[in-house]
Design a protein around this motif. Structure first.
Motif, short mmCIF file in Angstrom:
data_model
loop_
_atom_site.label_atom_id
_atom_site.label_comp_id
_atom_site.label_asym_id
_atom_site.label_seq_id
_atom_site.Cartn_x
_atom_site.Cartn_y
_atom_site.Cartn_z
N ASN A 21 -54.44 55.98 -44.41
CA ASN A 21 -55.25 55.79 -43.52
C ASN A 21 -55.17 57.03 -42.31
OD1 ASN A 21 -57.72 54.79 -42.09
ND2 ASN A 21 -56.57 52.95 -41.46
N THR A 22 -54.61 56.69 -41.00
CA THR A 22 -54.65 57.60 -40.10
C THR A 22 -53.71 58.72 -40.34
OG1 THR A 22 -53.38 56.49 -38.53
CG2 THR A 22 -55.85 55.98 -38.31
N GLY A 23 -52.56 58.35 -41.00
CA GLY A 23 -51.38 59.16 -41.25
C GLY A 23 -50.27 58.91 -40.17
N THR A 24 -50.63 57.93 -39.06
CA THR A 24 -49.99 57.97 -37.87
C THR A 24 -48.46 57.35 -38.48
OG1 THR A 24 -51.77 57.69 -36.56
CG2 THR A 24 -49.51 57.07 -35.76
N ALA A 25 -48.57 56.27 -39.04
CA ALA A 25 -47.28 55.32 -39.55
C ALA A 25 -46.64 56.23 -40.70
CB ALA A 25 -47.64 54.01 -39.64
N ARG A 31 -36.27 59.26 -52.86
CA ARG A 31 -36.89 59.48 -54.09
C ARG A 31 -36.26 58.97 -55.25
NH1 ARG A 31 -37.84 64.86 -51.73
NH2 ARG A 31 -35.93 65.39 -53.14
N ILE A 32 -34.84 58.75 -55.07
CA ILE A 32 -33.97 58.32 -56.15
C ILE A 32 -33.90 56.81 -56.53
CG2 ILE A 32 -31.51 58.13 -57.06
CD1 ILE A 32 -31.21 61.02 -55.28
N CYS A 33 -33.62 55.92 -55.59
CA CYS A 33 -33.43 54.57 -55.53
C CYS A 33 -34.71 53.78 -55.19
CB CYS A 33 -32.16 54.27 -54.89
SG CYS A 33 -32.24 54.04 -53.20
N GLY A 34 -35.62 54.44 -54.31
CA GLY A 34 -36.70 53.68 -53.79
C GLY A 34 -36.42 52.79 -52.48
N ILE A 35 -35.39 52.89 -52.09
CA ILE A 35 -35.10 52.03 -50.79
C ILE A 35 -36.00 52.78 -49.57
CG2 ILE A 35 -33.37 53.18 -49.88
CD1 ILE A 35 -32.00 50.53 -49.14
N HIS A 36 -36.73 51.56 -48.91
CA HIS A 36 -37.43 51.99 -47.80
C HIS A 36 -36.41 52.15 -46.71
CE1 HIS A 36 -40.73 50.64 -44.70
NE2 HIS A 36 -40.85 51.45 -44.77
N SER A 37 -36.09 53.29 -46.46
CA SER A 37 -35.05 53.63 -45.37
C SER A 37 -35.38 53.68 -43.82
CB SER A 37 -34.50 55.09 -45.77
OG SER A 37 -34.19 55.34 -47.14
N LEU A 38 -36.74 54.35 -43.71
CA LEU A 38 -36.89 54.35 -42.23
C LEU A 38 -38.41 54.20 -42.03
CD1 LEU A 38 -35.28 58.02 -41.62
CD2 LEU A 38 -34.54 55.56 -40.80
N TYR A 39 -38.78 53.94 -41.09
CA TYR A 39 -40.26 53.65 -40.84
C TYR A 39 -40.68 54.11 -39.41
CZ TYR A 39 -44.47 51.01 -39.58
OH TYR A 39 -45.65 50.81 -39.08
N ARG A 40 -41.39 54.99 -39.25
CA ARG A 40 -41.95 55.45 -38.03
C ARG A 40 -43.43 54.83 -37.73
NH1 ARG A 40 -40.52 61.16 -35.66
NH2 ARG A 40 -40.66 59.71 -34.02
N PRO A 41 -43.40 53.76 -36.69
CA PRO A 41 -44.68 52.85 -36.78
C PRO A 41 -45.53 53.60 -35.73
CG PRO A 41 -42.70 51.83 -35.56
CD PRO A 41 -42.10 53.08 -36.33
N ARG A 42 -46.90 52.73 -36.07
CA ARG A 42 -47.97 53.50 -35.26
C ARG A 42 -47.99 52.72 -33.84
NH1 ARG A 42 -52.24 50.04 -35.47
NH2 ARG A 42 -52.36 48.56 -37.12
N THR A 43 -47.26 51.66 -33.62
CA THR A 43 -47.26 50.61 -32.76
C THR A 43 -46.60 51.32 -31.42
OG1 THR A 43 -45.87 49.21 -33.63
CG2 THR A 43 -48.15 48.69 -33.78
N HIS A 44 -45.30 51.90 -31.75
CA HIS A 44 -44.29 52.43 -30.91
C HIS A 44 -43.58 53.56 -31.18
CE1 HIS A 44 -42.40 49.32 -32.85
NE2 HIS A 44 -41.23 49.87 -32.71
N GLU A 73 -49.56 42.11 -33.91
CA GLU A 73 -50.11 42.64 -32.80
C GLU A 73 -49.90 41.93 -31.58
OE1 GLU A 73 -51.85 42.03 -35.60
OE2 GLU A 73 -52.89 43.70 -36.34
N HIS A 74 -49.91 40.48 -31.71
CA HIS A 74 -49.71 39.76 -30.47
C HIS A 74 -48.13 39.54 -30.11
CE1 HIS A 74 -53.94 38.79 -30.62
NE2 HIS A 74 -53.74 38.68 -32.03
N ASN A 75 -47.52 39.71 -31.02
CA ASN A 75 -45.92 39.56 -30.68
C ASN A 75 -45.06 40.86 -30.65
OD1 ASN A 75 -45.97 36.62 -31.12
ND2 ASN A 75 -46.90 36.90 -33.30
N VAL A 76 -45.71 42.07 -30.76
CA VAL A 76 -44.72 43.13 -30.88
C VAL A 76 -44.14 43.26 -29.53
CG1 VAL A 76 -46.60 44.81 -30.13
CG2 VAL A 76 -44.78 45.62 -31.57
N HIS A 77 -44.61 42.70 -28.44
CA HIS A 77 -43.88 43.04 -27.04
C HIS A 77 -42.47 42.04 -27.02
CE1 HIS A 77 -46.15 38.99 -26.84
NE2 HIS A 77 -45.05 38.56 -25.95
N LEU A 78 -42.13 41.36 -28.21
CA LEU A 78 -41.29 40.46 -28.20
C LEU A 78 -40.13 41.07 -28.81
CD1 LEU A 78 -42.59 37.37 -29.67
CD2 LEU A 78 -42.07 37.49 -27.31
N LEU A 79 -40.32 42.57 -29.43
CA LEU A 79 -39.25 43.23 -29.87
C LEU A 79 -38.50 43.55 -28.87
CD1 LEU A 79 -41.16 45.17 -32.67
CD2 LEU A 79 -39.81 43.06 -32.89
#
Length: 87
Positions: A21-25, A31-44, A73-79
């Motif tokens: 989509n927007t490419g923000t997140a 590439r070897i094992c497929g683990i989702h190592s990191l995430y750069r969220p669009r929300t913060h 979206e309603h709960n992200v402030h709880l982080l």
């Protein structure tokens, strides 16, 4: 984790990034094992780091809180304030 507090210790050469989509997140995978190592969220700004990619005793240094993700979206402030996190 705020970007200025994040340091990768190894493995950058085997990571790949997926965006849509927007490419923000940014979904960052090994590439070897497929683990989702990191995430750069669009929300913060910053990094969400997969616990499985940290040193083995790292989980014991965190307080794990339940998070209702269906209506995130309603709960992200709880982080809370990530500026006081340390690893």
């Amino acid at each position: 984790m705020p970007p200025e507090r994040f340091t990768s210790m190894s493995g950058e050469n085997v990571l790949t990034t997926y965006t849509f989509n927007t490419g923000t997140a940014k979904y960052i995978f090994c590439r070897i094992c497929g683990i989702h190592s990191l995430y750069r969220p669009r929300t913060h700004p910053g990094f969400d780091v997969n616990f499985r990619c940290l040193e083995s005793d790292a989980v014991s240094q965190f307080q794990i809180l339940p998070f209702e993700g269906v209506n995130w979206e309603h709960n992200v402030h709880l982080l809370g304030d990530e500026s006081n996190l340390s690893i």
